[in-house]
Scaffold this motif. Structure first.
Motif, short mmCIF file in Angstrom:
data_model
loop_
_atom_site.label_atom_id
_atom_site.label_comp_id
_atom_site.label_asym_id
_atom_site.label_seq_id
_atom_site.Cartn_x
_atom_site.Cartn_y
_atom_site.Cartn_z
N VAL A 1 5.53 13.20 3.15
CA VAL A 1 5.77 13.14 4.59
C VAL A 1 4.46 13.17 5.36
N LEU A 2 3.53 14.00 4.91
CA LEU A 2 2.24 14.10 5.59
C LEU A 2 1.46 12.79 5.52
N LEU A 3 1.40 12.18 4.33
CA LEU A 3 0.69 10.90 4.17
C LEU A 3 1.39 9.79 4.95
N GLN A 4 2.71 9.81 4.95
CA GLN A 4 3.46 8.79 5.67
C GLN A 4 3.14 8.81 7.16
N LYS A 5 3.06 9.99 7.70
CA LYS A 5 2.86 10.11 9.14
C LYS A 5 1.42 9.84 9.55
N LEU A 6 0.45 10.34 8.77
CA LEU A 6 -0.94 10.25 9.18
C LEU A 6 -1.63 8.96 8.74
N VAL A 7 -1.19 8.38 7.60
CA VAL A 7 -1.95 7.27 7.03
C VAL A 7 -1.11 6.00 6.85
N MET B 1 0.83 -1.21 0.00
CA MET B 1 0.00 0.00 0.00
C MET B 1 0.86 1.26 0.00
N ARG B 2 1.96 1.20 0.75
CA ARG B 2 2.87 2.36 0.79
C ARG B 2 3.37 2.68 -0.61
N ARG B 3 3.76 1.67 -1.35
CA ARG B 3 4.26 1.89 -2.71
C ARG B 3 3.15 2.43 -3.61
N LYS B 4 1.92 1.95 -3.41
CA LYS B 4 0.80 2.41 -4.24
C LYS B 4 0.51 3.89 -3.99
N PHE B 5 0.51 4.29 -2.70
CA PHE B 5 0.30 5.70 -2.39
C PHE B 5 1.39 6.56 -3.03
N LEU B 6 2.62 6.09 -2.91
CA LEU B 6 3.74 6.85 -3.47
C LEU B 6 3.61 6.95 -4.99
N THR B 7 3.21 5.87 -5.64
CA THR B 7 3.08 5.87 -7.10
C THR B 7 2.01 6.85 -7.55
N LEU C 1 0.75 9.40 -5.92
CA LEU C 1 1.15 10.78 -5.62
C LEU C 1 2.14 11.29 -6.66
N LEU C 2 3.09 10.44 -7.02
CA LEU C 2 4.06 10.83 -8.03
C LEU C 2 3.38 11.10 -9.38
N PHE D 1 7.79 21.48 -7.77
CA PHE D 1 7.00 20.24 -7.65
C PHE D 1 7.74 19.20 -6.80
N ILE D 2 9.06 19.20 -6.81
CA ILE D 2 9.79 18.28 -5.93
C ILE D 2 9.51 18.60 -4.46
N VAL D 3 9.53 19.88 -4.14
CA VAL D 3 9.24 20.29 -2.76
C VAL D 3 7.82 19.91 -2.38
N MET D 4 6.86 20.14 -3.31
CA MET D 4 5.47 19.78 -3.02
C MET D 4 5.32 18.27 -2.81
N PHE D 5 5.98 17.50 -3.65
CA PHE D 5 5.88 16.04 -3.53
C PHE D 5 6.41 15.56 -2.18
N LEU D 6 7.55 16.09 -1.75
CA LEU D 6 8.14 15.65 -0.48
C LEU D 6 7.25 16.04 0.70
N LEU D 7 6.67 17.25 0.66
CA LEU D 7 5.81 17.68 1.76
C LEU D 7 4.57 16.79 1.87
N VAL D 8 3.93 16.53 0.73
CA VAL D 8 2.73 15.69 0.75
C VAL D 8 3.07 14.27 1.18
#
Length: 715
Positions: free
Chosen positions: A296-302, A1-7, A9-10, A287-294
């Motif tokens: 980190v937020l998803l990683q921590k909360l979900v 699931m982690r990989r799916k979220f990352l994919t 989002l990217l 967009f790199i900065v936006m991607f990293l911020l989002v």
């Protein structure tokens, strides 16, 4: 699931970046589009006008050249008329040819054959035999006829030459001149498209190319695909990519020539591209900065909570019954964990209850199967005309294999082997219903085909479980040996003869029972000889595998069947032993069921011997056994003595070097003997005085050898 979220989002960030870049590029593209259209349209229009003017001039040049060529040909014809003796002067003809500027001069007779020429090697050429020269034949008998050809390659030497011809003034024939095309070629080369296009430049690296009738006129060195160039629209400036080059293109059509101007976009947008690159770099960092911020937020909360839940669920599916989900980072995760734990507890309870029910159902099904299937052998001890034996090797599961056999009447033995598709109690009940129907209908005298058809119709009624029944059904006339059989499904049957191995009974499999109400079944009929055997087996025997996964297969079965077996009971037990040796301790997933029948016929006693005529001990042992068989059928002592003495005399008279095979059969009335040996054309009865036999038949074959058949009454 982690990989799916990352994919995902990217992908979202990339899509946003692409849309932003596309909008910026479209704005940049509009700035350079006008400049490209101005350059391409103006240059191609000027080139088209120059081509039109050059083509008009070329047409005038061709007209003047043709007029000059025909005039020189007329002049030569007049010279030959005035001085006909020059036809025999090769040097004179060559001089005239040089003076008029021709490369060839030919004069023909009335048949079109060249009689004088310069150069001299053309003499003897027949104009009729060359397509290019054949056109001038019409000038032979038409005074005043003149013609000129367009320049083409000469068939003799491949040079481009223009031929002109006129009728001879002095006699029937043709005067023909050939002129090289160098002058006109030079003019054409000077006004060719490639030469004209080189005078027009499109920037530093632009190109002008053209096609005539789909064929490339110039620009072959560019390496562009013709299909890409010809697909460009007419009379409008477009930006396209051909090969790996981005270009602005404009296309004009003038007559049969399509002119294409190509201007690299690189030259027009080099300055604007710098600003576009700067914008691109800025957007990339944004967009790199936006991607990293989002992320980190998803990683921590979900994602962290979901990952721990997935880990617990994986352990539960692997069989860890005490595993619990404890994720309480948020109220939502707390409720989800509680719900999962409750669901897993309920599912565990249900599975335990279901397992207990299945075990109970399987136990009942095993009891039903063991009760229904015949298990007492010999099954018909009073019958001497046949022998039957069957067994079922049960797998780790409750399979649907079964067998059955019974006497339909005093003359007919019915036997079958089948497989029910449904396991458990429903399958066992379906099998019992099918066996009951078959036994009832067989007792009524129905033939196998009609019996199978009626049984299928009855089984299709109210078949709510959609159970299917594969069945091999056979009926044997124990007096005549006629076997009628039908195969509806997958069971198979093998037939053996006394002197050959087992072979498959050829027949087409019918539809399984319980599938279609209107299925029609056709039976096969064969004649069994005394001593022949029928072996039925289920697919579980062939599919049985060992620890390495290899299947027992037909090869394993045939290897077992090659071993001699005294009776069908020994035959099936040999198969069981070899199968157990092959599979070892591995539990099988499917039952293996076997049924074997041997037709003995009217003979109460039967025995086969293989011996050498010189082996006195073997002869004595054979005589003792035959005496015992004769005593068991209450033969008279006189008949016993006469028969044994006759057999001993015959065997002793046979050639000593080859073995003899002797088959002895007897009942209460008659004894029959068949003696086979490899020596052809040798009948021992011709060397022995008359014997007390009722009948004898001798036959011989160059390959098989000799066979002697004897018969004697025992009454």
């Amino acid at each position: 699931m982690r990989r799916k979220f990352l994919t995902w989002l990217l992908l979202l960030v990339c899509a946003t970046f692409v849309v932003t870049g596309a909008l910026a590029y479209l704005q940049f593209d509009r700035q350079v589009q006008g400049r490209a259209e101005q350059i391409l349209h103006t240059r191609l229009q000027d080139l088209a006008e120059l081509i039109s003017y050059s083509n008009d001039n070329m047409a005038h040049v061709v007209e003047i050249n043709n007029e000059s060529t025909i005039n020189r040909t007329r002049a030569v014809a007049e010279i030959i008329k005035i001085r006909p003796e020059i036809l025999g002067d090769t040097e004179g003809l060559q001089k005239i040819c040089n003076e008029v500027g021709a490369d060839q001069l030919c004069v023909t007779d009335e048949k079109g054959v060249i009689i004088a020429a310069a150069p001299e090697k053309l003499i003897g050429v027949d104009l009729n035999k060359h397509e290019q020269s054949r056109e001038f034949i019409k000038c032979i008998n038409s005074p005043g006829e003149e013609m000129i050809q367009r320049p083409r390659k000469n068939a003799l030497n491949g040079e481009v030459i223009q031929y002109a011809g006129v009728s001879r003034r002095d006699a029937p024939g043709v005067v023909q001149l050939g002129f090289s095309f160098t002058h006109e070629q030079a003019v054409r080369a000077n006004i060719a498209f490639a030469a004209l296009a080189d005078r027009f430049k499109l920037g530093e690296n632009g190109h002008i190319i053209a096609f005539r009738g789909g064929a490339l006129i110039n620009g072959a060195e560019l390496g562009y695909r013709t299909s890409d160039l010809l697909s460009l629209p007419l009379n409008q400036t477009v930006q396209t990519t051909i090969g790996d080059t981005s270009l602005y293109a404009y296309v004009l059509q003038r007559g049969d020539i399509r002119i294409i101007g190509l201007l690299p976009a690189k030259e027009l947008n080099s300055i604007s591209m710098k600003s576009l690159q700067q914008l691109f770099i800025s957007n990339v960092w944004l967009f790199i900065v936006m991607f990293l911020l989002v992320w980190v937020l998803l990683q921590k909360l979900v994602l962290n909570g979901l990952s721990r839940i997935n880990h617990s669920l994986q352990r539960i599916t692997e069989g860890y019954k005490d595993e619990r989900v404890h994720v309480q980072d948020t109220p939502e995760f707390t409720r989800l964990s509680t719900g999962i734990n409750t669901m897993v507890d309920s599912l565990r309870t249900y599975m335990e209850q279901r397992r207990a029910r299945l075990q109970k159902e399987y136990a009942i099904a095993r009891t039903v199967q063991s009760t229904v299937l015949p298990s007492t052998f010999p099954a018909f001890p009073e019958q001497k005309a046949f022998d039957i034996y069957a067994t079922r090797i049960q797998s780790q599961n409750v399979g649907g294999d079964f067998y059955d056999f019974f006497m339909a009447d005093a003359e007919h033995l019915c036997f079958m082997l089948g497989d029910v598709s449904t396991e458990g109690i429903p399958g066992a009940l379906f099998m019992m219903r099918a066996l009951s129907l078959i036994r009832t209908m067989a007792a009524g005298g129905l033939a196998p085909a009609e019996l199978m058809t009626q049984t299928n119709k009855a089984l299709c009624e109210n078949n709510i479980t959609r159970t299917r029944l594969s069945l091999y059904l056979a009926r044997l006339n124990i007096n005549s040996g006629v076997l009628r059989f039908i195969n509806a499904g997958t069971p198979q049957a093998l037939r053996s003869t006394e002197h050959a191995g087992f072979e498959m009974l050829p027949m087409r499999s019918g539809t399984v029972l319980g599938a279609h109400t209107h299925s029609i079944y056709r039976e096969c009929v064969i004649q069994l000889q005394p001593g022949e055997r029928i072996l039925l087996y289920s697919q579980g025997l062939i599919k049985a595998s060992n620890a390495t996964g290899a299947a027992f297969g037909m090869a394993g079965l045939q290897n077992t069947l090659q071993q001699a077996a005294e009776n069908v009971t020994e035959l099936i037990r040999q198969i069981q032993v070899d199968l157990r040796r092959f599979t070892g301790n591995k539990e099988q997933e499917t039952d293996s069921t076997l049924l074997a029948v041997e037709f003995k016929g009217k003979w109460m006693q039967k025995k086969t011997y293989t011996l050498h005529p010189s082996d006195a001990e073997a002869l004595a042992a054979m005589e003792n056994e035959i005496n015992g068989m004769l005593e068991s059928v209450l033969a008279s002592p006189v008949a016993m003595a006469e028969l044994c003495n006759a057999l001993t005399s015959i065997v002793s008279a046979l050639p000593q070097e080859s073995p003899v095979e002797l088959m002895f059969c007897c009942n209460e009335e008659t004894a029959e003997v068949r003696i086979s040996y490899k020596t052809p054309k040798f009948n021992p009865l011709e060397h022995i005085p008359s014997l007390p036999l009722d009948d004898s038949v001798y036959c011989t074959d160059p390959i098989e050898g000799s066979t002697l058949k004897l018969r004697k009454s025992l009454a």
